[in-house]
Scaffold this motif. Structure first.
Motif, PDB file in Angstrom:
ATOM      1  N   TRP A  37       0.818  -1.213   0.000  1.00  0.00           N
ATOM      2  CA  TRP A  37       0.000   0.000   0.000  1.00  0.00           C
ATOM      3  C   TRP A  37       0.851   1.263   0.000  1.00  0.00           C
ATOM      4  N   TYR A  38       2.026   1.229   0.649  1.00  0.00           N
ATOM      5  CA  TYR A  38       2.895   2.413   0.672  1.00  0.00           C
ATOM      6  C   TYR A  38       3.375   2.737  -0.742  1.00  0.00           C
ATOM      7  N   TYR A  39       3.791   1.696  -1.468  1.00  0.00           N
ATOM      8  CA  TYR A  39       4.233   1.889  -2.856  1.00  0.00           C
ATOM      9  C   TYR A  39       3.112   2.486  -3.697  1.00  0.00           C
ATOM     10  N   LYS A  40       1.900   1.967  -3.519  1.00  0.00           N
ATOM     11  CA  LYS A  40       0.783   2.457  -4.330  1.00  0.00           C
ATOM     12  C   LYS A  40       0.456   3.908  -4.013  1.00  0.00           C
ATOM     13  N   LEU A  41       0.534   4.308  -2.746  1.00  0.00           N
ATOM     14  CA  LEU A  41       0.306   5.702  -2.396  1.00  0.00           C
ATOM     15  C   LEU A  41       1.400   6.595  -2.961  1.00  0.00           C
ATOM     16  N   ASP A  42       2.623   6.091  -2.941  1.00  0.00           N
ATOM     17  CA  ASP A  42       3.764   6.872  -3.406  1.00  0.00           C
ATOM     18  C   ASP A  42       3.829   6.946  -4.931  1.00  0.00           C
ATOM     19  N   GLN A  43       3.688   5.787  -5.592  1.00  0.00           N
ATOM     20  CA  GLN A  43       3.952   5.709  -7.029  1.00  0.00           C
ATOM     21  C   GLN A  43       2.709   5.645  -7.907  1.00  0.00           C
ATOM     22  N   GLU A  44       1.586   5.186  -7.369  1.00  0.00           N
ATOM     23  CA  GLU A  44       0.425   4.938  -8.228  1.00  0.00           C
ATOM     24  C   GLU A  44      -0.815   5.718  -7.814  1.00  0.00           C
ATOM     25  N   ARG A  45      -0.665   6.724  -6.986  1.00  0.00           N
ATOM     26  CA  ARG A  45      -1.831   7.461  -6.519  1.00  0.00           C
ATOM     27  C   ARG A  45      -2.477   8.232  -7.666  1.00  0.00           C
ATOM     28  N   ASP A  46      -3.763   8.414  -7.554  1.00  0.00           N
ATOM     29  CA  ASP A  46      -4.536   9.123  -8.575  1.00  0.00           C
ATOM     30  C   ASP A  46      -4.466  10.623  -8.287  1.00  0.00           C
ATOM     31  N   ASP A  47      -3.527  11.315  -8.950  1.00  0.00           N
ATOM     32  CA  ASP A  47      -3.315  12.732  -8.675  1.00  0.00           C
ATOM     33  C   ASP A  47      -4.535  13.574  -9.020  1.00  0.00           C
ATOM     34  N   ASP A  48      -5.274  13.189 -10.066  1.00  0.00           N
ATOM     35  CA  ASP A  48      -6.468  13.945 -10.440  1.00  0.00           C
ATOM     36  C   ASP A  48      -7.526  13.865  -9.340  1.00  0.00           C
ATOM     37  N   ALA A  49      -7.696  12.673  -8.773  1.00  0.00           N
ATOM     38  CA  ALA A  49      -8.689  12.504  -7.707  1.00  0.00           C
ATOM     39  C   ALA A  49      -8.269  13.275  -6.457  1.00  0.00           C
ATOM     40  N   ILE A  50      -6.970  13.263  -6.164  1.00  0.00           N
ATOM     41  CA  ILE A  50      -6.477  13.991  -4.994  1.00  0.00           C
ATOM     42  C   ILE A  50      -6.662  15.491  -5.178  1.00  0.00           C
ATOM     43  N   GLU A  51      -6.392  15.988  -6.390  1.00  0.00           N
ATOM     44  CA  GLU A  51      -6.561  17.411  -6.647  1.00  0.00           C
ATOM     45  C   GLU A  51      -8.028  17.814  -6.529  1.00  0.00           C
ATOM     46  N   ALA A  52      -8.933  16.949  -7.009  1.00  0.00           N
ATOM     47  CA  ALA A  52     -10.362  17.244  -6.886  1.00  0.00           C
ATOM     48  C   ALA A  52     -10.784  17.309  -5.419  1.00  0.00           C
ATOM     49  N   LEU A  53     -10.245  16.383  -4.612  1.00  0.00           N
ATOM     50  CA  LEU A  53     -10.566  16.384  -3.185  1.00  0.00           C
ATOM     51  C   LEU A  53     -10.011  17.633  -2.514  1.00  0.00           C
ATOM     52  N   GLN A  54      -8.794  18.022  -2.877  1.00  0.00           N
ATOM     53  CA  GLN A  54      -8.203  19.214  -2.277  1.00  0.00           C
ATOM     54  C   GLN A  54      -8.980  20.474  -2.653  1.00  0.00           C
ATOM     55  N   LYS A  55      -9.484  20.498  -3.874  1.00  0.00           N
ATOM     56  CA  LYS A  55     -10.299  21.640  -4.291  1.00  0.00           C
ATOM     57  C   LYS A  55     -11.543  21.749  -3.429  1.00  0.00           C
ATOM     58  N   THR A  56     -12.172  20.595  -3.163  1.00  0.00           N
ATOM     59  CA  THR A  56     -13.357  20.594  -2.298  1.00  0.00           C
ATOM     60  C   THR A  56     -13.003  21.043  -0.888  1.00  0.00           C
TER      61      THR A  56
END
Length: 516
Positions: free
Chosen positions: A193-212
């Motif tokens: 899970w650490y690798y996936k958060l570091d290397q495979e995270r969905d940056d678009d989804a994270i940016e949408a959440l941060q915008k909210t």
């Protein structure tokens, strides 16, 4: 952190972070992770991050800066011998407060600031190594948290912790100046899970959440940031000529009494996979036992790119059951090559749901029109895996996937059937070719599928059967395919020999007919 020299006793050396750890400290992300080689200062950096954030907490009306930090480690032994020891090396009991060994282990740290205020930092140390341990933190209210050696802890712990930080001090007492989760780790496997958060995270989804978050809560901080310390050693050459040299950009060398020799000394007797993870800081797999398939050569047996099924050849299915069912899809060519096309693995799912919701749609969409030959774990004839009336193999047949049990479940026969293909070279090609999409199978071949080492003194000894883990299930499924392809090829060879000597038989195996 310049004020620290006035606070710490003279016998403690002040903290001088490396360039990467300076970036780590400068980050304001809600979740931060740092990975790197052993001995590179990751844990020490996290200790000082806690110290620094505690000093930044706004004081209450009495001039006291209150913080509470949760520290987690995978086992109690590691917690006390490693994590707590590292913390006390820098912030000892005789200067900052006694440790109380309870559940959790606690230390109330107190010190004065140069501006006349004081700090009260309550440290809580907990051992959390299984998902069910997440409930231990559900009643805690802390300011921030540190996951020490995060790769040894399940993601459920991180998920639980993120909901407990930022809850102390309470809003009526001034609230938190900074809150979040920090993590340090040696590099885990690339399916962690650490690798996936570091290397495979969905940056678009994270940016949408941060915008909210910015819109509803004025949350302007990054959600996650990850940092990697440079390798201590670098590889030189390949294969038998592989050696290791110091990395001129390695960090933390000045803090080791032996300097770069600290890492060079550890090369002796270590496998390449161990060196790459612990000394080079790379994501990868460290073998924990004796590989089941020493015949495996990744560059030889794994294709460079995915390949499609060959039209006109049957699709071969292998199944393993239990609540971690697995399906392997393969083909056997007329030249004798076994081509492993795809794998599907389930977790906490019964065979009925797996067959209908995973396997059946996969076969319909990608393998429509192919003849299907299917074999399964003979234990699938047992009623106990579903109910007293049903069996796993019946469930597959009911789902429209005609399946028969493998002719044996004897491990040595299964292993040799697979190994036989790996040692062949029909027409100069690998006897077994694996699609790179079969990640669990490949990791298993590389060593995750292994015999466990026995706890005995003296000579290394291993168990006779492989350890049961995530890699073992698709490997069992593959073995059921190999058993039947291997046996049927042998039958065809025997039949051809009889025809040459004038002894023929009228019976022909259905599998062999498919290739005639």
């Amino acid at each position: 952190m310049e004020v620290l020299d006035d606070v710490l006793p003279k016998r403690v050396i002040s903290y001088d972070p490396s360039p990467t750890l300076k970036e780590f400290h400068a980050s304001n992300a809600f979740v931060r992770g740092v990975r790197g080689p052993i001995g590179s200062g990751k844990s020490v950096g996290c200790c000082w991050e806690i110290w620094s954030r505690a000093q930044e907490q706004r004081p209450d009306v009495d001039g006291v800066r209150h913080s509470r930090c949760l520290v987690t480690r995978n086992t109690y032994g590691e917690l006390t011998s490693t994590t707590l020891k590292t913390w006390l090396d820098w912030f000892p009991e005789d200067r900052f407060g006694k440790v109380v060994h309870g559940a959790p282990i606690t230390q109330m740290c107190r010190w004065d600031m140069a501006d006349g205020t004081s700090v009260e930092l309550e440290m809580l140390f907990l051992a959390l190594d299984r998902p069910e341990h997440a409930k231990k933190v559900l009643s805690l209210e802390v300011t921030f948290a540190w996951m020490n050696e995060a790769r040894e802890q399940p993601k459920a712990i991180l998920d639980a912790i993120t909901g407990r930080v930022g809850r102390y001090p309470r809003a009526e007492d001034g609230g938190c100046t900074w809150y979040g989760v920090i993590m340090d780790t040696n590099p885990p496997d690339d399916d962690h899970w650490y690798y996936k958060l570091d290397q495979e995270r969905d940056d678009d989804a994270i940016e949408a959440l941060q915008k909210t978050l910015r819109e509803v809560a004025d949350f302007t901080r990054p959600l996650m940031e990850f940092f990697a310390l440079p390798p201590a050693l670098l590889p030189v050459g390949r294969g038998e000529n592989l050696s290791w040299r110091p990395n001129p950009d390695a960090e933390g060398v000045r803090h080791q009494s032996l300097g770069i020799a600290y890492w060079l000394n550890q090369v002796a007797g270590k496998a390449e996979s161990w060196i790459k993870v612990y000394l080079c800081g790379e994501y990868g797999t460290v073998l924990g036992g004796k590989p089941v398939y020493p015949e495996f050569r990744q560059r030889f047996h794994v294709a460079k790119a995915d390949f499609k099924p060959i039209v006109g050849l049957p699709i071969l299915l292998g199944w393993d059951f239990g609540l971690t069912p697995a399906l392997v899809i393969a083909q056997a060519t007329q030249s004798g090559q076994l081509r492993i096309i795809e794998e599907a693995c389930g977790t906490d799912i019964g065979i009925r749901e797996f067959a209908r919701n995973v396997a059946k749609p996969l076969l319909k969409t990608k393998y429509k029109g192919f003849e299907v030959l299917s074999w399964a774990d003979p234990a699938g004839r047992s009623r106990s895996q579903i109910s007293h009336q049903e069996t796993c193999i019946k469930e597959l047949n009911r789902a429209g996937i005609p399946t028969q049990s493998a002719w044996t479940n004897e491990f040595s026969a299964r292993r040799e059937a697979v190994a036989g293909f790996m040692t062949k070279m029909p027409r100069g090609e690998p006897g077994m070719l694996i699609s790179p999409r079969c990640k669990v199978l490949i990791k298993g071949f590389a060593g995750r599928y292994h015999y466990e080492r026995m706890e005995v003194t003296g000579e290394e000894r291993f168990r006779d059967v492989p350890a049961k883990n995530a890699a073992s299930h698709p490997h069992d499924a593959l073995q059921y395919i190999a058993l039947h392809v291997d046996r049927d090829v042998e039958r065809e060879t025997t039949k051809a020999r009889r025809m040459r000597t004038g002894r023929t038989t009228q019976s022909r195996n259905r599998y062999v007919d498919a290739y005639a």
